[in-house]
Design an enzyme around this catalytic site. Structure first.
Site, PDB file in Angstrom:
ATOM      1  N   GLY A  45       1.387 -10.083   3.587  1.00 35.91           N
ATOM      2  CA  GLY A  45       2.441  -9.059   3.563  1.00 35.91           C
ATOM      3  C   GLY A  45       2.031  -7.860   4.401  1.00 35.91           C
ATOM      4  O   GLY A  45       2.486  -6.733   4.177  1.00 35.91           O
ATOM      5  N   GLY A  49      -4.880  -2.288  17.750  1.00 39.90           N
ATOM      6  CA  GLY A  49      -5.727  -2.586  18.917  1.00 39.90           C
ATOM      7  C   GLY A  49      -6.029  -4.070  18.974  1.00 39.90           C
ATOM      8  O   GLY A  49      -6.679  -4.597  18.065  1.00 39.90           O
ATOM      9  N   LYS A  91       4.946 -10.301 -11.592  1.00 35.64           N
ATOM     10  CA  LYS A  91       4.012  -9.179 -11.445  1.00 35.64           C
ATOM     11  C   LYS A  91       3.061  -9.101 -12.640  1.00 35.64           C
ATOM     12  O   LYS A  91       1.862  -8.875 -12.472  1.00 35.64           O
ATOM     13  CB  LYS A  91       4.796  -7.874 -11.247  1.00 35.64           C
ATOM     14  N   SER A 114       3.189  -4.335 -10.765  1.00 35.20           N
ATOM     15  CA  SER A 114       4.284  -3.383 -10.540  1.00 35.20           C
ATOM     16  C   SER A 114       4.592  -2.692 -11.856  1.00 35.20           C
ATOM     17  O   SER A 114       4.295  -3.217 -12.938  1.00 35.20           O
ATOM     18  CB  SER A 114       5.521  -4.152 -10.075  1.00 35.20           C
ATOM     19  N   TYR A 125      11.044 -11.234 -10.835  1.00 34.68           N
ATOM     20  CA  TYR A 125      10.069 -10.357 -10.168  1.00 34.68           C
ATOM     21  C   TYR A 125       9.082  -9.788 -11.199  1.00 34.68           C
ATOM     22  O   TYR A 125       7.863  -9.864 -11.026  1.00 34.68           O
ATOM     23  CB  TYR A 125      10.825  -9.230  -9.456  1.00 34.68           C
ATOM     24  N   ALA A 126       9.641  -9.228 -12.285  1.00 33.15           N
ATOM     25  CA  ALA A 126       8.780  -8.617 -13.315  1.00 33.15           C
ATOM     26  C   ALA A 126       7.819  -9.647 -13.900  1.00 33.15           C
ATOM     27  O   ALA A 126       6.633  -9.354 -14.128  1.00 33.15           O
ATOM     28  CB  ALA A 126       9.647  -8.010 -14.415  1.00 33.15           C
TER      29      ALA A 126
HETATM   30  N1  LIG Z   1       7.556  -0.664  -2.847  1.00 31.62           N
HETATM   31  C1  LIG Z   1       7.417  -0.536  -4.146  1.00 31.62           C
HETATM   32  O1  LIG Z   1       7.956   0.395  -4.759  1.00 31.62           O
HETATM   33  C2  LIG Z   1       6.593  -1.520  -4.934  1.00 31.62           C
HETATM   34  C3  LIG Z   1       6.480  -1.326  -6.310  1.00 31.62           C
HETATM   35  C4  LIG Z   1       5.715  -2.215  -7.060  1.00 31.62           C
HETATM   36  C5  LIG Z   1       5.073  -3.274  -6.452  1.00 31.62           C
HETATM   37  N2  LIG Z   1       5.217  -3.447  -5.109  1.00 31.62           N
HETATM   38  C6  LIG Z   1       4.557  -4.616  -4.523  1.00 31.62           C
HETATM   39  O2  LIG Z   1       3.802  -4.218  -3.398  1.00 31.62           O
HETATM   40  C7  LIG Z   1       3.748  -5.295  -2.464  1.00 31.62           C
HETATM   41  C8  LIG Z   1       4.156  -4.777  -1.097  1.00 31.62           C
HETATM   42  O3  LIG Z   1       5.498  -4.295  -1.191  1.00 31.62           O
HETATM   43  P1  LIG Z   1       6.195  -3.424  -0.049  1.00 31.62           P
HETATM   44  O4  LIG Z   1       6.875  -2.301  -0.708  1.00 31.62           O
HETATM   45  O5  LIG Z   1       5.246  -3.183   1.043  1.00 31.62           O
HETATM   46  O6  LIG Z   1       7.337  -4.453   0.402  1.00 31.62           O
HETATM   47  P2  LIG Z   1       7.851  -4.838   1.844  1.00 31.62           P
HETATM   48  O7  LIG Z   1       9.109  -5.591   1.644  1.00 31.62           O
HETATM   49  O8  LIG Z   1       7.853  -3.644   2.737  1.00 31.62           O
HETATM   50  O9  LIG Z   1       6.702  -5.826   2.363  1.00 31.62           O
HETATM   51  C9  LIG Z   1       6.559  -7.134   1.870  1.00 31.62           C
HETATM   52  C10 LIG Z   1       6.047  -7.984   3.017  1.00 31.62           C
HETATM   53  O10 LIG Z   1       5.825  -9.306   2.527  1.00 31.62           O
HETATM   54  C11 LIG Z   1       6.262 -10.223   3.513  1.00 31.62           C
HETATM   55  N3  LIG Z   1       6.629 -11.478   2.885  1.00 31.62           N
HETATM   56  C12 LIG Z   1       7.560 -11.668   1.918  1.00 31.62           C
HETATM   57  N4  LIG Z   1       7.635 -12.959   1.604  1.00 31.62           N
HETATM   58  C13 LIG Z   1       6.721 -13.610   2.378  1.00 31.62           C
HETATM   59  C14 LIG Z   1       6.351 -14.963   2.509  1.00 31.62           C
HETATM   60  N5  LIG Z   1       6.931 -15.934   1.791  1.00 31.62           N
HETATM   61  N6  LIG Z   1       5.393 -15.283   3.403  1.00 31.62           N
HETATM   62  C15 LIG Z   1       4.805 -14.321   4.162  1.00 31.62           C
HETATM   63  N7  LIG Z   1       5.135 -13.023   4.087  1.00 31.62           N
HETATM   64  C16 LIG Z   1       6.077 -12.669   3.199  1.00 31.62           C
HETATM   65  C17 LIG Z   1       7.476  -9.549   4.149  1.00 31.62           C
HETATM   66  O11 LIG Z   1       7.777 -10.073   5.442  1.00 31.62           O
HETATM   67  C18 LIG Z   1       7.055  -8.092   4.174  1.00 31.62           C
HETATM   68  O12 LIG Z   1       6.441  -7.757   5.406  1.00 31.62           O
HETATM   69  C19 LIG Z   1       4.670  -6.379  -3.009  1.00 31.62           C
HETATM   70  O13 LIG Z   1       3.913  -7.374  -3.662  1.00 31.62           O
HETATM   71  C20 LIG Z   1       5.531  -5.633  -3.996  1.00 31.62           C
HETATM   72  O14 LIG Z   1       6.042  -6.461  -5.008  1.00 31.62           O
HETATM   73  C21 LIG Z   1       5.959  -2.605  -4.332  1.00 31.62           C
END
Ligand SMILES: NC(=O)c1ccc[n+]([C@@H]2O[C@H](COP(=O)([O-])OP(=O)(O)OC[C@H]3O[C@@H](n4cnc5c(N)ncnc54)[C@H](O)[C@@H]3O)[C@@H](O)[C@H]2O)c1
Length: 247
Positions: A16, A54, A158, A141, A154-155
């Site tokens: 990710g 880079g 997590k 989360s 989702y929950a």
């Molecule tokens: N943003 C929030 O508020 C928040 C809150 C709690 C938990 N999280 C967790 O943090 C982590 C990062 O979240 P974020 O906010 O950066 O989300 P985001 O959507 O910006 O990034 C998620 C990334 O995962 C990649 N991805 C998704 N499915 C994929 C797959 N099958 N194969 C390869 N890549 C895949 C996407 O292309 C994306 O680049 C996640 O696990 C999310 O559940 C985020």
């Protein structure tokens, strides 16, 4: 203020990596000297990230869907060629709005397969290549602790990655490997755009700090957990939510 860590000579795998939080983990780790293996299905953004970090720094990328075994195979091919991994950050995840009453089996399975199954498969695949004293940081989360309306799948995933990580910590502790989770609250990335549009004001009103978090504020905790500064923290969940949820 950002704490300075030294990750030179350390190799870190981030899934990710092209997303909001993964990107900032990559940016901060690279700035601290780490060599990175970056995985994401978003090939365009992955290459943008590599350009920013880079292309001559030894970082490697795998563009592909982590649910596909071919992607996992590419990850293994890269990892087995290198000096071993010092940290694993499986940040890839999806967040779909789907109430339980209307959720199809395929929708349920899709979220489970990306957010939970792929954490298991990538972790298991790289386990032999983790150096002693490596650190794994999983992504729990706020939803994992408190539940989340229209995001039951989702929950569930997590909460599950934390239980998975704690169980793994019991198995790999003898190698000095630590497994922890971060549990972000509402962090401004593309993942939370719809949530903030729909319920942003109400969520802000419930947050003592009166704002949403930034990806960098999560990444800095991830770096702490990957660093020797957290060498006796194991099986823990660190909530990063401005006080929206207090344990
Ligand atoms: N943003 C929030 O508020 C928040 C809150 C709690 C938990 N999280 C967790 O943090 C982590 C990062 O979240 P974020 O906010 O950066 O989300 P985001 O959507 O910006 O990034 C998620 C990334 O995962 C990649 N991805 C998704 N499915 C994929 C797959 N099958 N194969 C390869 N890549 C895949 C996407 O292309 C994306 O680049 C996640 O696990 C999310 O559940 C985020």
């Amino acid at each position: 203020m950002m704490v300075q860590y030294d990750f030179s000579g350390r190799r870190v795998l981030i899934t990710g990596a092209a997303g909001g939080i993964g990107w900032d983990c990559a940016r901060l780790l690279a700035a601290a000297g780490a060599e990175l293996v970056l995985v994401d299905r978003d090939e365009k953004r992955l290459h943008e990230l590599l350009e920013k970090l880079g292309t001559d720094r030894g970082h490697q990328t795998v563009a592909g869907d982590l649910v596909e075994s071919a992607t996992l195979q590419q990850v293994i091919t890269i990892v087995e060629q290198g000096p071993g991994l010092d940290a694993l950050i499986p940040a890839a995840g999806i967040y779909r709005d789907q109430p339980v009453a209307e959720m199809t089996w395929d929708q349920w399975r899709h979220t489970i397969s990306v957010n939970l199954d792929a954490v298991f498969t990538v972790t298991q695949a790289v386990l032999p290549y983790l150096n002693d004293h490596a650190s794994i940081v999983n992504f729990d989360s706020l939803a994992g602790a408190r539940g989340s309306r229209t995001h039951a799948h989702y929950a569930a995933t997590k909460a599950a990655v934390t239980a998975f990580g704690r169980s793994l910590a019991l198995e790999v502790g003898h190698r000095g490997i630590r497994v922890n989770s971060v549990a972000p609250g509402i962090i401004r990335t593309s993942m939370t755009d719809r949530l903030v549009d729909g319920s942003g004001e109400a969520l802000l009103a419930q947050t003592p700090l009166g704002r949403f978090g930034t990806a960098e504020e999560v990444a800095s905790v991830v770096l702490f957990l990957c660093s020797d500064a957290s060498s006796f923290i194991n099986g823990e969940v660190i909530h990063i939510n401005g006080g929206l949820y207090m344990q």
